[in-house]
Design a protein around this motif. Sequence first.
Motif, PDB file in Angstrom:
ATOM      1  N   LEU A 145      34.301  88.690   8.143  1.00 30.79           N
ATOM      2  CA  LEU A 145      33.692  87.566   9.126  1.00 30.79           C
ATOM      3  C   LEU A 145      33.587  88.130  10.574  1.00 30.79           C
ATOM      4  CD1 LEU A 145      32.509  84.827   9.595  1.00 30.79           C
ATOM      5  CD2 LEU A 145      34.821  83.803   9.585  1.00 30.79           C
ATOM      6  N   ALA A 146      34.757  88.809  10.725  1.00 31.08           N
ATOM      7  CA  ALA A 146      34.881  89.244  12.117  1.00 31.08           C
ATOM      8  C   ALA A 146      33.834  90.267  12.309  1.00 31.08           C
ATOM      9  CB  ALA A 146      36.352  90.334  12.372  1.00 31.08           C
ATOM     10  N   ALA A 147      33.520  91.340  11.332  1.00 31.91           N
ATOM     11  CA  ALA A 147      32.587  92.298  11.609  1.00 31.91           C
ATOM     12  C   ALA A 147      31.037  91.493  11.395  1.00 31.91           C
ATOM     13  CB  ALA A 147      32.410  93.267  10.291  1.00 31.91           C
ATOM     14  N   ALA A 148      30.925  90.574  10.537  1.00 35.34           N
ATOM     15  CA  ALA A 148      29.451  89.925  10.528  1.00 35.34           C
ATOM     16  C   ALA A 148      29.300  89.272  11.729  1.00 35.34           C
ATOM     17  CB  ALA A 148      29.561  88.690   9.421  1.00 35.34           C
ATOM     18  N   GLU A 149      30.315  88.387  12.444  1.00 32.72           N
ATOM     19  CA  GLU A 149      30.092  88.059  13.697  1.00 32.72           C
ATOM     20  C   GLU A 149      29.750  88.938  14.870  1.00 32.72           C
ATOM     21  OE1 GLU A 149      33.774  86.035  14.204  1.00 32.72           O
ATOM     22  OE2 GLU A 149      33.162  83.944  13.535  1.00 32.72           O
ATOM     23  N   GLN A 150      29.800  90.306  14.710  1.00 35.39           N
ATOM     24  CA  GLN A 150      29.356  91.386  15.469  1.00 35.39           C
ATOM     25  C   GLN A 150      27.897  91.683  15.231  1.00 35.39           C
ATOM     26  OE1 GLN A 150      32.245  94.091  17.255  1.00 35.39           O
ATOM     27  NE2 GLN A 150      33.647  93.136  15.604  1.00 35.39           N
ATOM     28  N   GLY A 151      27.632  91.018  14.157  1.00 34.66           N
ATOM     29  CA  GLY A 151      25.963  91.625  13.947  1.00 34.66           C
ATOM     30  C   GLY A 151      25.768  92.668  12.690  1.00 34.66           C
ATOM     31  N   LEU A 152      26.839  93.047  12.108  1.00 37.55           N
ATOM     32  CA  LEU A 152      26.924  94.160  11.161  1.00 37.55           C
ATOM     33  C   LEU A 152      26.363  93.476   9.731  1.00 37.55           C
ATOM     34  CD1 LEU A 152      27.813  97.299  11.066  1.00 37.55           C
ATOM     35  CD2 LEU A 152      29.845  96.287   9.647  1.00 37.55           C
ATOM     36  N   ALA A 153      25.101  94.078   9.592  1.00 33.96           N
ATOM     37  CA  ALA A 153      24.500  93.358   8.478  1.00 33.96           C
ATOM     38  C   ALA A 153      24.954  93.505   7.106  1.00 33.96           C
ATOM     39  CB  ALA A 153      22.950  93.927   8.368  1.00 33.96           C
ATOM     40  N   ARG A 154      25.680  94.723   6.885  1.00 32.72           N
ATOM     41  CA  ARG A 154      26.315  94.830   5.691  1.00 32.72           C
ATOM     42  C   ARG A 154      27.462  93.924   5.454  1.00 32.72           C
ATOM     43  NH1 ARG A 154      29.151 100.868   6.135  1.00 32.72           N
ATOM     44  NH2 ARG A 154      29.864 100.140   8.390  1.00 32.72           N
ATOM     45  N   ALA A 155      28.319  93.673   6.421  1.00 32.02           N
ATOM     46  CA  ALA A 155      29.372  92.838   6.552  1.00 32.02           C
ATOM     47  C   ALA A 155      28.729  91.267   5.997  1.00 32.02           C
ATOM     48  CB  ALA A 155      30.236  92.559   7.836  1.00 32.02           C
ATOM     49  N   GLN A 156      27.626  90.978   6.577  1.00 31.48           N
ATOM     50  CA  GLN A 156      26.823  89.522   6.590  1.00 31.48           C
ATOM     51  C   GLN A 156      26.655  89.665   4.982  1.00 31.48           C
ATOM     52  OE1 GLN A 156      24.030  89.497   9.438  1.00 31.48           O
ATOM     53  NE2 GLN A 156      25.335  89.322  10.907  1.00 31.48           N
ATOM     54  N   SER A 157      26.216  90.530   4.268  1.00 27.31           N
ATOM     55  CA  SER A 157      25.675  90.583   3.150  1.00 27.31           C
ATOM     56  C   SER A 157      26.768  90.810   2.172  1.00 27.31           C
ATOM     57  CB  SER A 157      24.784  91.813   2.786  1.00 27.31           C
ATOM     58  OG  SER A 157      24.355  91.911   1.448  1.00 27.31           O
ATOM     59  N   LYS A 158      27.746  91.343   2.378  1.00 31.83           N
ATOM     60  CA  LYS A 158      29.037  91.236   1.598  1.00 31.83           C
ATOM     61  C   LYS A 158      29.721  90.018   1.692  1.00 31.83           C
ATOM     62  CE  LYS A 158      32.464  93.396  -0.652  1.00 31.83           C
ATOM     63  NZ  LYS A 158      32.334  93.457  -2.218  1.00 31.83           N
ATOM     64  N   LEU A 159      29.931  89.510   2.982  1.00 35.46           N
ATOM     65  CA  LEU A 159      30.522  88.081   2.842  1.00 35.46           C
ATOM     66  C   LEU A 159      29.784  87.116   2.136  1.00 35.46           C
ATOM     67  CD1 LEU A 159      32.739  86.445   4.591  1.00 35.46           C
ATOM     68  CD2 LEU A 159      30.952  86.219   6.246  1.00 35.46           C
ATOM     69  N   ALA A 160      28.256  87.043   2.122  1.00 39.61           N
ATOM     70  CA  ALA A 160      27.661  86.155   1.133  1.00 39.61           C
ATOM     71  C   ALA A 160      28.125  86.340  -0.188  1.00 39.61           C
ATOM     72  CB  ALA A 160      26.246  86.181   1.419  1.00 39.61           C
ATOM     73  N   ARG A 161      28.291  87.477  -0.781  1.00 36.77           N
ATOM     74  CA  ARG A 161      28.690  87.855  -1.984  1.00 36.77           C
ATOM     75  C   ARG A 161      30.065  87.556  -2.474  1.00 36.77           C
ATOM     76  NH1 ARG A 161      25.877  92.656  -0.874  1.00 36.77           N
ATOM     77  NH2 ARG A 161      27.878  93.792  -0.939  1.00 36.77           N
ATOM     78  N   CYS A 162      30.815  87.459  -1.503  1.00 30.73           N
ATOM     79  CA  CYS A 162      32.399  87.268  -1.807  1.00 30.73           C
ATOM     80  C   CYS A 162      32.520  85.605  -1.852  1.00 30.73           C
ATOM     81  CB  CYS A 162      33.161  87.700  -0.651  1.00 30.73           C
ATOM     82  SG  CYS A 162      33.626  89.444  -0.487  1.00 30.73           S
ATOM     83  N   THR A 163      31.699  84.753  -1.366  1.00 28.03           N
ATOM     84  CA  THR A 163      31.948  83.593  -1.540  1.00 28.03           C
ATOM     85  C   THR A 163      31.433  83.007  -2.747  1.00 28.03           C
ATOM     86  OG1 THR A 163      31.607  83.443   1.105  1.00 28.03           O
ATOM     87  CG2 THR A 163      31.243  81.414  -0.027  1.00 28.03           C
TER      88      THR A 163
END
Length: 89
Positions: free
Chosen positions: A51-69
């Motif tokens: 989430l910390a990485a996703a909030e900085q705009g890191l697309a792969r973190a946003q994608s991984k975060l979606a898959r973790c939920t």
Amino acid sequence: MQSSTIKHLILAAESGDAAAQFNLGVLCDSRLDDNGYTIEGDRAEAIKWLLAAAEQGLARAQSKLARCTPKGQMLREIISTPVPGSSWR
């Protein structure tokens, strides 16, 4: 016991390095380092760093975060911090 590499990764992640936050999130989620040794971590810790990485705009973190939920489960049920998803690019 944490290796020096993991300790450096934690320091970088705590300093706001999005790539380090992403990598730490992935490690916490898998609970294995690159050599196959078990490390401390769990899903909530992984999501915190992703989430910390996703909030900085890191697309792969946003994608991984979606898959973790898990389907049907909201992030707020897993972690206690609000999720400002509208800030994602």
